[in-house]
Design a protein around this motif. Structure first.
Motif, mmCIF file in Angstrom:
data_model
loop_
_atom_site.group_PDB
_atom_site.id
_atom_site.type_symbol
_atom_site.label_atom_id
_atom_site.label_comp_id
_atom_site.label_asym_id
_atom_site.label_seq_id
_atom_site.Cartn_x
_atom_site.Cartn_y
_atom_site.Cartn_z
ATOM 1 N N ILE A 226 67.774 4.959 30.695
ATOM 2 C CA ILE A 226 66.842 3.847 30.603
ATOM 3 C C ILE A 226 65.403 4.419 30.436
ATOM 4 C CG2 ILE A 226 65.738 1.852 32.160
ATOM 5 C CD1 ILE A 226 68.444 1.254 30.868
ATOM 6 N N LEU A 227 65.122 5.361 31.397
ATOM 7 C CA LEU A 227 63.755 5.921 31.315
ATOM 8 C C LEU A 227 63.412 6.617 30.073
ATOM 9 C CD1 LEU A 227 63.653 7.339 35.224
ATOM 10 C CD2 LEU A 227 62.495 5.391 34.137
ATOM 11 N N VAL A 228 64.368 7.479 29.465
ATOM 12 C CA VAL A 228 64.189 8.041 28.270
ATOM 13 C C VAL A 228 64.262 7.094 26.963
ATOM 14 C CG1 VAL A 228 64.898 9.982 26.748
ATOM 15 C CG2 VAL A 228 65.055 10.314 29.311
ATOM 16 N N PHE A 229 65.110 6.104 26.880
ATOM 17 C CA PHE A 229 65.293 5.742 25.771
ATOM 18 C C PHE A 229 64.815 4.115 25.805
ATOM 19 C CE2 PHE A 229 68.591 9.037 25.454
ATOM 20 C CZ PHE A 229 67.955 9.489 24.252
ATOM 21 N N ARG A 230 64.791 3.399 27.178
ATOM 22 C CA ARG A 230 64.123 2.141 27.436
ATOM 23 C C ARG A 230 64.705 1.095 26.360
ATOM 24 N NH1 ARG A 230 57.786 3.895 26.795
ATOM 25 N NH2 ARG A 230 57.804 5.637 28.440
ATOM 26 N N ASN A 231 65.974 1.141 26.627
ATOM 27 C CA ASN A 231 66.833 0.113 26.226
ATOM 28 C C ASN A 231 68.110 0.021 26.882
ATOM 29 O OD1 ASN A 231 68.603 -1.748 24.419
ATOM 30 N ND2 ASN A 231 67.515 -1.482 22.721
ATOM 31 N N GLY A 232 68.280 -0.995 27.883
ATOM 32 C CA GLY A 232 69.468 -1.065 28.857
ATOM 33 C C GLY A 232 70.671 -1.316 28.027
ATOM 34 N N PRO A 233 70.950 -2.379 27.157
ATOM 35 C CA PRO A 233 72.118 -2.608 26.524
ATOM 36 C C PRO A 233 72.715 -1.479 25.832
ATOM 37 C CG PRO A 233 70.761 -4.604 26.338
ATOM 38 C CD PRO A 233 69.848 -3.646 26.958
ATOM 39 N N ALA A 234 71.859 -0.914 24.994
ATOM 40 C CA ALA A 234 72.126 0.052 24.212
ATOM 41 C C ALA A 234 72.520 1.316 25.035
ATOM 42 C CB ALA A 234 71.159 0.586 23.083
ATOM 43 N N ARG A 235 71.881 1.717 25.960
ATOM 44 C CA ARG A 235 72.297 2.948 26.808
ATOM 45 C C ARG A 235 73.515 2.681 27.582
ATOM 46 N NH1 ARG A 235 69.381 2.634 23.365
ATOM 47 N NH2 ARG A 235 67.436 3.142 23.315
ATOM 48 N N LEU A 236 73.674 1.332 27.743
ATOM 49 C CA LEU A 236 75.107 1.029 28.493
ATOM 50 C C LEU A 236 76.219 1.383 27.746
ATOM 51 C CD1 LEU A 236 76.350 0.063 31.124
ATOM 52 C CD2 LEU A 236 76.290 -2.299 30.328
ATOM 53 N N ALA A 238 76.096 3.608 25.436
ATOM 54 C CA ALA A 238 76.009 5.132 25.314
ATOM 55 C C ALA A 238 77.284 5.651 26.314
ATOM 56 C CB ALA A 238 74.978 5.588 25.449
ATOM 57 N N MET A 239 77.437 5.106 27.208
ATOM 58 C CA MET A 239 78.388 5.474 28.235
ATOM 59 C C MET A 239 79.834 5.205 28.000
ATOM 60 S SD MET A 239 76.309 5.003 31.927
ATOM 61 C CE MET A 239 77.367 6.138 32.559
ATOM 62 N N LEU A 240 80.096 4.153 26.646
ATOM 63 C CA LEU A 240 81.590 4.001 26.380
ATOM 64 C C LEU A 240 82.450 4.966 26.093
ATOM 65 C CD1 LEU A 240 83.300 1.583 26.024
ATOM 66 C CD2 LEU A 240 82.349 1.476 23.560
ATOM 67 N N PRO A 241 81.834 5.987 25.344
ATOM 68 C CA PRO A 241 82.773 7.040 25.055
ATOM 69 C C PRO A 241 83.349 7.867 26.167
ATOM 70 C CG PRO A 241 81.053 7.228 23.401
ATOM 71 C CD PRO A 241 80.541 5.952 24.608
ATOM 72 N N SER A 242 82.363 7.987 27.221
ATOM 73 C CA SER A 242 82.829 8.721 28.423
ATOM 74 C C SER A 242 83.862 7.855 29.112
ATOM 75 C CB SER A 242 81.809 9.076 29.311
ATOM 76 O OG SER A 242 80.766 9.886 28.528
ATOM 77 N N LEU A 243 83.561 6.683 29.564
ATOM 78 C CA LEU A 243 84.570 5.845 30.247
ATOM 79 C C LEU A 243 85.853 5.423 29.578
ATOM 80 C CD1 LEU A 243 81.883 3.085 31.406
ATOM 81 C CD2 LEU A 243 82.784 5.087 32.814
ATOM 82 N N PHE A 244 85.707 5.362 28.275
ATOM 83 C CA PHE A 244 87.009 5.524 27.466
ATOM 84 C C PHE A 244 87.780 6.690 27.520
ATOM 85 C CE2 PHE A 244 88.997 6.919 23.455
ATOM 86 C CZ PHE A 244 89.843 5.767 23.310
ATOM 87 N N ALA A 245 87.264 7.764 27.513
ATOM 88 C CA ALA A 245 87.892 9.179 27.760
ATOM 89 C C ALA A 245 88.595 9.154 28.934
ATOM 90 C CB ALA A 245 86.977 10.359 27.304
ATOM 91 N N LEU A 354 81.344 4.031 19.759
ATOM 92 C CA LEU A 354 80.007 4.019 19.870
ATOM 93 C C LEU A 354 79.019 3.522 18.767
ATOM 94 C CD1 LEU A 354 77.508 4.616 21.625
ATOM 95 C CD2 LEU A 354 77.553 6.985 20.740
ATOM 96 N N PRO A 355 79.381 3.991 17.449
ATOM 97 C CA PRO A 355 78.545 3.262 16.421
ATOM 98 C C PRO A 355 78.721 1.762 16.083
ATOM 99 C CG PRO A 355 79.477 5.315 15.653
ATOM 100 C CD PRO A 355 80.083 4.992 16.939
ATOM 101 N N ALA A 356 80.277 1.516 16.466
ATOM 102 C CA ALA A 356 80.576 0.095 16.354
ATOM 103 C C ALA A 356 79.816 -0.843 17.261
ATOM 104 C CB ALA A 356 82.089 -0.021 16.303
ATOM 105 N N ALA A 357 79.641 -0.330 18.586
ATOM 106 C CA ALA A 357 78.961 -0.866 19.597
ATOM 107 C C ALA A 357 77.664 -1.099 19.505
ATOM 108 C CB ALA A 357 79.127 -0.065 20.906
ATOM 109 N N LEU A 358 76.900 -0.091 18.646
ATOM 110 C CA LEU A 358 75.396 -0.330 18.449
ATOM 111 C C LEU A 358 75.216 -1.385 17.235
ATOM 112 C CD1 LEU A 358 74.456 3.496 18.392
ATOM 113 C CD2 LEU A 358 73.998 1.781 19.954
ATOM 114 N N TRP A 359 76.231 -1.529 16.444
ATOM 115 C CA TRP A 359 76.106 -2.699 15.540
ATOM 116 C C TRP A 359 76.065 -4.172 16.263
ATOM 117 C CZ3 TRP A 359 74.876 -2.417 10.566
ATOM 118 C CH2 TRP A 359 75.264 -1.371 9.644
ATOM 119 N N LEU A 360 76.734 -3.923 17.273
ATOM 120 C CA LEU A 360 76.835 -5.173 18.046
ATOM 121 C C LEU A 360 75.454 -5.534 18.866
ATOM 122 C CD1 LEU A 360 80.608 -5.111 19.236
ATOM 123 C CD2 LEU A 360 79.876 -6.750 17.429
#
Length: 379
Positions: A226-236, A238-245, A354-360
């Motif tokens: 959040i501090l570095v990229f300042r976009n809550g939904p998009a950064r959330l 970003a954690m999808l691949p790790s949680l998926f794995a 991750l790319p698909a989530a960013l489209w959404l």
């Protein structure tokens, strides 16, 4: 994205379970399971365990005033307490001071049971003070000099924390009954101890500790994003691949009959902390191009710049952890295999979910579907 979330849901159910429907994964607390299963030590121990009464040892410690365990009435009450424990079907064997005194009587040709009459029992207790300094077997069960402490060794097959709580409840109930039946035991203090319940307690408290550690790791990484990229939904996202794995890895563990142990339970924090490096690189280059271009162009730029780096970094990490697969100890071997698998799963999600989530998240469309002069949504 729905497919990734579905697999995450399956992994979560596998790990935590559903009340009254599916049981969650349990932490392996039996120390012998941490030994290589093809060794003679493991095979002989398991065979002995199945043939005997178990290998789990719980100590019941009793403490009184000086000379307590040279009093005939105390010895009789202790014998009754031991007999009550031996009658419990969940307790396989009980060994204590009455057992040793009975053995000494058997060696002397007087039978292996303590006498019921007061005079004969008093003769045994009178000799106890002189026997303790000379008999090493007695010294294991009563303190030399004071004769104020003793313990009973209870052998069971219990290895989990809940089982030890139930076992302690049974022992406490029989102790209260013994104190009522033999008032001479009233002044004795009672507690349970032993390596087996200690290990079970450590393992029991290890799970919430590591869960809190994992949760703290998630919070720290998310706040940093959040501090570095300042976009809550998009950064959330970003954690999808790790949680998926991580969650799919737990589902695979359940599928192949692997248990949680002190090594495999830390895979989640390890994978989350390591794989988020890939998402940082992904988002940095995505944001770099996203300021002046569409989502599609930003994703192309990101995959072109960071794609190979993510791919080869994952191979290096997975290969490094895969070296643990050569370890002889099952927990270490499973840790290496599962970590490597989780890294690969995270990389696959980096290039798909991750790319698909960013489209959404950015509510954008491919450039080929946009009308003339249509501007990409900003975010």
């Amino acid at each position: 994205v729905p497919g990734a979330l579905l697999f995450c849901g399956v992994g979560a159910v596998t790990l935590f379970g559903i009340p009254h429907l599916v049981s969650g994964m349990k932490l392996e607390t039996n120390a012998i399971e941490y030994v290589a299963h093809d060794t003679e030590l493991y095979q002989d121990t398991k065979r002995f365990e199945s043939m005997g009464g178990g290998l789990s040892v719980t100590e019941v410690w009793l403490k009184g005033r000086q000379g307590s365990f040279s009093e005939p009435k105390v010895i009789r009450g202790l014998s009754h307490f031991q007999a009550a424990l031996e009658a419990e079907p969940t307790l396989r064997a009980v060994v204590g001071l009455p057992t040793i005194l009975g053995t000494l009587r058997y060696i002397a040709g007087k039978g292996d049971r303590l006498p019921d009459d007061e005079e004969a029992l008093e003769k045994i207790t009178d000799n106890l003070e002189s026997l303790v300094p000379r008999e090493a077997m007695l010294q294991r069960f009563v303190d030399v000099g004071n004769l104020s402490q003793t313990h009973l060794t209870v052998i069971t097959k219990t290895v989990d924390y809940q089982g030890f709580l139930a076992l302690r409840g049974v022992i406490e109930a029989r102790w209260k009954d013994a104190q009522k039946a033999d008032p001479a035991l009233a002044h004795l203090s009672f507690t349970t101890a032993g390596m087996a319940p200690l290990q079970a307690k450590i393992s029991y408290h290890l799970v919430p500790t590591l869960t809190e550690s994992f949760g703290l790791t998630v919070v720290v990484i998310f706040c940093t994003f959040i501090l570095v990229f300042r976009n809550g939904p998009a950064r959330l996202m970003a954690m999808l691949p790790s949680l998926f794995a991580i969650l799919v890895m737990f589902a695979i563990m359940r599928l192949f009959g692997m248990n949680l142990n002190v090594a495999t339970i830390i895979v989640a924090s390890t994978v989350l902390g390591t794989s988020e490096n890939d998402q940082i690189h992904f988002f940095y280059h995505f944001q770099e191009k996203r300021r002046t271009a569409s989502t599609e162009e930003a994703l192309r730029h990101t995959l072109h710049i960071a794609g190979k780096a993510i791919f080869f970094a994952t191979l290096i990490n997975a290969g490094g952890f895969l070296a643990f697969a050569l370890a002889k100890l099952p927990p270490i071997r499973e840790f290496g295999i599962l970590s490597s698998l989780a890294f690969v799963l995270s990389m696959i999600a980096d290039f798909t979910a991750l790319p698909a989530a960013l489209w959404l998240v950015f509510r954008d469309r491919p450039d080929a579907l946009k009308g003339p002069g249509e501007k990409p949504p900003q975010g």
